[in-house]
Scaffold this active site. Structure first.
Site, PDB file in Angstrom:
ATOM      1  N   ASP A  20       3.858 -20.222 -25.583  1.00  0.00           N
ATOM      2  CA  ASP A  20       4.028 -19.504 -27.151  1.00  0.00           C
ATOM      3  C   ASP A  20       4.907 -20.507 -27.709  1.00  0.00           C
ATOM      4  OD1 ASP A  20       3.317 -16.381 -27.929  1.00  0.00           O
ATOM      5  OD2 ASP A  20       4.802 -17.396 -29.165  1.00  0.00           O
ATOM      6  N   ARG A 137      -7.822  -2.384 -24.460  1.00  0.00           N
ATOM      7  CA  ARG A 137      -7.151  -1.293 -25.336  1.00  0.00           C
ATOM      8  C   ARG A 137      -5.508  -1.502 -24.907  1.00  0.00           C
ATOM      9  NH1 ARG A 137      -9.770   3.358 -22.421  1.00  0.00           N
ATOM     10  NH2 ARG A 137      -9.446   1.929 -20.884  1.00  0.00           N
ATOM     11  N   PHE A 237     -13.987   9.088 -28.457  1.00  0.00           N
ATOM     12  CA  PHE A 237     -13.826   8.603 -29.921  1.00  0.00           C
ATOM     13  C   PHE A 237     -14.421   9.336 -31.101  1.00  0.00           C
ATOM     14  CE2 PHE A 237     -11.897   4.419 -30.663  1.00  0.00           C
ATOM     15  CZ  PHE A 237     -11.248   4.427 -29.269  1.00  0.00           C
ATOM     16  N   GLY A 245      -5.505   3.419 -36.546  1.00  0.00           N
ATOM     17  CA  GLY A 245      -4.601   2.277 -36.988  1.00  0.00           C
ATOM     18  C   GLY A 245      -4.380   1.225 -36.076  1.00  0.00           C
ATOM     19  N   CYS A 248      -5.662  -4.001 -34.719  1.00  0.00           N
ATOM     20  CA  CYS A 248      -7.138  -4.475 -34.237  1.00  0.00           C
ATOM     21  C   CYS A 248      -8.374  -3.651 -35.275  1.00  0.00           C
ATOM     22  CB  CYS A 248      -7.909  -4.116 -32.841  1.00  0.00           C
ATOM     23  SG  CYS A 248      -6.554  -4.892 -31.737  1.00  0.00           S
ATOM     24  N   LYS A 311      -0.876   4.989 -31.427  1.00  0.00           N
ATOM     25  CA  LYS A 311      -1.450   5.745 -30.694  1.00  0.00           C
ATOM     26  C   LYS A 311      -0.627   5.941 -29.207  1.00  0.00           C
ATOM     27  CE  LYS A 311      -3.976   2.656 -27.646  1.00  0.00           C
ATOM     28  NZ  LYS A 311      -5.387   2.036 -27.123  1.00  0.00           N
TER      29      LYS A 311
HETATM   30  C1  UGA Z   1      -9.313  -1.362 -30.150  1.00  0.00           C
HETATM   31  C2  UGA Z   1     -10.590  -1.084 -29.122  1.00  0.00           C
HETATM   32  O1  UGA Z   1     -10.809   0.049 -28.558  1.00  0.00           O
HETATM   33  C3  UGA Z   1     -10.435  -2.163 -27.996  1.00  0.00           C
HETATM   34  O2  UGA Z   1     -11.800  -2.000 -27.158  1.00  0.00           O
HETATM   35  C4  UGA Z   1     -10.335  -3.537 -28.738  1.00  0.00           C
HETATM   36  O3  UGA Z   1     -10.342  -4.461 -27.595  1.00  0.00           O
HETATM   37  C5  UGA Z   1      -9.052  -3.525 -29.225  1.00  0.00           C
HETATM   38  O4  UGA Z   1      -8.972  -2.611 -30.354  1.00  0.00           O
HETATM   39  C6  UGA Z   1      -9.105  -4.941 -30.007  1.00  0.00           C
HETATM   40  O5  UGA Z   1      -9.574  -5.355 -30.855  1.00  0.00           O
HETATM   41  O6  UGA Z   1      -7.906  -5.777 -29.208  1.00  0.00           O
HETATM   42  P1  UGA Z   1      -6.557  -0.550 -29.621  1.00  0.00           P
HETATM   43  O7  UGA Z   1      -6.495  -1.054 -31.035  1.00  0.00           O
HETATM   44  O8  UGA Z   1      -5.800  -0.563 -28.370  1.00  0.00           O
HETATM   45  O9  UGA Z   1      -8.186  -0.832 -29.146  1.00  0.00           O
HETATM   46  O10 UGA Z   1      -6.734   0.958 -29.790  1.00  0.00           O
HETATM   47  P2  UGA Z   1      -7.973   2.205 -29.810  1.00  0.00           P
HETATM   48  O11 UGA Z   1      -7.820   3.074 -28.364  1.00  0.00           O
HETATM   49  O12 UGA Z   1      -9.267   1.876 -30.053  1.00  0.00           O
HETATM   50  O13 UGA Z   1      -7.648   3.300 -30.886  1.00  0.00           O
HETATM   51  C7  UGA Z   1      -7.508   2.983 -32.146  1.00  0.00           C
HETATM   52  C8  UGA Z   1      -7.056   3.722 -33.391  1.00  0.00           C
HETATM   53  O14 UGA Z   1      -7.936   4.753 -33.348  1.00  0.00           O
HETATM   54  C9  UGA Z   1      -5.730   4.646 -32.810  1.00  0.00           C
HETATM   55  O15 UGA Z   1      -4.922   4.601 -33.996  1.00  0.00           O
HETATM   56  C10 UGA Z   1      -6.392   5.754 -32.298  1.00  0.00           C
HETATM   57  O16 UGA Z   1      -5.228   6.748 -32.420  1.00  0.00           O
HETATM   58  C11 UGA Z   1      -7.518   6.278 -33.236  1.00  0.00           C
HETATM   59  N1  UGA Z   1      -8.730   7.022 -32.658  1.00  0.00           N
HETATM   60  C12 UGA Z   1      -8.990   6.748 -31.275  1.00  0.00           C
HETATM   61  C13 UGA Z   1      -8.935   8.255 -33.097  1.00  0.00           C
HETATM   62  O17 UGA Z   1      -8.109   8.536 -34.400  1.00  0.00           O
HETATM   63  N2  UGA Z   1      -9.759   9.074 -32.561  1.00  0.00           N
HETATM   64  C14 UGA Z   1     -10.297   8.805 -31.540  1.00  0.00           C
HETATM   65  O18 UGA Z   1     -11.170   9.543 -31.200  1.00  0.00           O
HETATM   66  C15 UGA Z   1      -9.921   7.682 -30.852  1.00  0.00           C
END
Ligand code: UGA
Length: 421
Positions: A20, A137, A237, A245, A248, A311
């Site tokens: 890095d 995730r 989900f 947020g 990603c 999250k």
């Molecule tokens: C997300 C994807 O889930 C991964 O599969 C992907 O690899 C990753 O982006 C990426 O592109 O690198 P991540 O950003 O870690 O993963 O978080 P998530 O678990 O997807 O949650 C995203 C947001 O959605 C959080 O703010 C969470 O609070 C919100 N969320 C999730 C909701 O508001 N409701 C839900 O039912 C689920």
């Protein structure tokens, strides 16, 4: 992603060097310290691990035959497209150090078409290129990397070796039965962004239902449970609340729309603008609920914000709905005090003027209203009767629909959730 990938590849038995340009990250990783909060990562890092070292010297890449590119592709400043500066710089920096028999493997999330362009840059060195998107995730990054849902390899169809090399790298998860799809570059790139677009759409769908529930007296959480029993829909989900947020989903749906526009098919992804709008509206809805329950004006009201990370199990505050809500409350005149089990330091870096406290009790002490915007178990497990002894008011706004409404009401609280009566 890079730090986790490096540590996990060493865990799978490979000899890894992580590179890095950020000296402090390399210093921390070399000393066996994770530079951010990610469960399980610290256990994989150790200065004594001979298979895993970290450096800022790109020439160390000469020691390897496989070179993963795991740099970020943030939203461009002042626009919505993906910023490819870091991907381009990483590949350019590698070129003098790679040759025939080497494989460059892209993991970063990129606009469709990027891999084909980079393959042309790499070709004169005699090395080849594959695109192997990452689906981890945050909060589950280590287990998602060691035991992924699926492996996707985007390869040049004239290149038989790339898939073989990746199979060797991922031998353990493949032997454990991980499905593997070998395809072309464009499909591999699209798998990644379309998966994130689908997840974002699913969340905004249920949040749109929450908006309908709010004007009809229905309960969106019961609705989600009921439609979730249909295996074609599924319950995951479908948690309505303050919305998505992080580093990603928000930037990926915007970059995907921008790329579709460039390709002349912007209309195909026009709906993602609505997905984004629904999502951002929910943040203001939380603020409106606090305002309504505090008599219509936030000026001078003491409001506690529980949660800063986008999250739970993460200290990431990039595009965090929680931090945005805290700021909106301040802008509306509230006196805001915020807490989070892991994200205070990261939040302070981008919003230094907010009032942060470590202790939940201190954060709530004297508050007129309490707002939950990240569903950490520390907040879900609060005892409403005990919290009533700390706060001045009895208003709780559950921005993640993660509290037991009847428990809080029985303890004398006015409870307001999103999309719930
Ligand atoms: C997300 C994807 O889930 C991964 O599969 C992907 O690899 C990753 O982006 C990426 O592109 O690198 P991540 O950003 O870690 O993963 O978080 P998530 O678990 O997807 O949650 C995203 C947001 O959605 C959080 O703010 C969470 O609070 C919100 N969320 C999730 C909701 O508001 N409701 C839900 O039912 C689920």
């Amino acid at each position: 992603m890079g730090a986790v990938h490096a540590a996990c590849m060493a865990e799978l038995g490979h000899d890894v060097v992580g590179i890095d340009v950020d000296e402090s990250k390399i210093e921390n990783l070399s000393a066996g310290r994770a530079p951010f909060f990610e469960p399980g990562l610290g256990d994989l890092l150790s200065p004594d691990n001979a298979r895993l070292r970290f450096t800022t010297d790109i020439a160390a890449a000469e020691h390897a035959r496989v070179h993963f590119i795991a740099v970020g592709t943030p939203q461009v400043a002042g626009g919505v497209a993906a910023d490819l500066t870091y991907v381009n710089a990483a590949v350019e920096a590698l070129l003098p150090h790679i040759g025939p028999g080497h494989l460059v493997v892209g993991k970063s999330t990129v606009p469709v078409g990027t891999a084909a362009r980079l393959a042309e840059l790499v070709a004169p060195t005699g090395a080849s290129l594959a695109w192997n998107p990452e689906f981890l995730r945050e909060g589950f990054a280590v287990s998602d990397t060691l035991s992924p849902d699926r492996l996707v390899y985007g390869v040049d169809n004239r290149d038989d070796r790339a898939a073989e090399v990746l199979d060797e790298i991922y031998k353990r998860p493949l032997e454990a039965g991980t499905p593997r799809i070998v395809t072309d570059y464009a499909t591999a790139e699209l798998v990644k962004v379309s998966a994130n677009a689908f997840l974002a759409t699913k969340i905004s769908f249920i949040n749109a239902m929450a908006e309908i529930a709010e004007v009809t007296g229905a309960d969106v959480t019961t609705l989600a449970d009921a439609i979730g029993y249909d295996a074609r829909i599924g319950r995951r989900f479908l948690n309505a609340g303050v919305g998505f947020g992080g580093g990603c989903l928000p930037k990926d749906i915007r970059a995907f729309q921008a790329r579709a526009e460039e390709l002349g098919v912007g209309h195909s992804l026009a709906f993602l603008a609505d997905v984004d709008d629904v999502n951002l509206r929910r943040r203001q809805r939380v603020v409106d609920l606090v305002t309504e329950n505090l008599g219509g004006d936030l000026m001078g009201k003491a409001v506690t914000v529980l949660g800063l990370a986008f999250k739970p199990e993460s200290d990431d505050v990039r595009d965090s709905p929680a931090l945005d809500v805290a700021q909106r409350l301040v802008d509306a005149g509230a006196i805001v005090r915020a807490t989070d089990p892991e994200a205070i330091e990261t939040a302070r870096r981008i919003r230094p003027h907010l009032d942060y406290v470590e202790s939940i009790q201190e954060a709530i002490s004297g508050a007129d209203a309490v707002v939950v915007v990240t569903e950490w178990h520390q907040f879900r497990e609060l005892d409403p009767a005990e919290v009533a002894g700390w706060a001045r008011g009895r208003v709780v706004v559950d921005g993640r629909n993660c509290l037991d409404a009847s428990d809080w009401r029985s303890a004398g609280w006015t409870y307001a959730g999103l999309g719930r009566p």
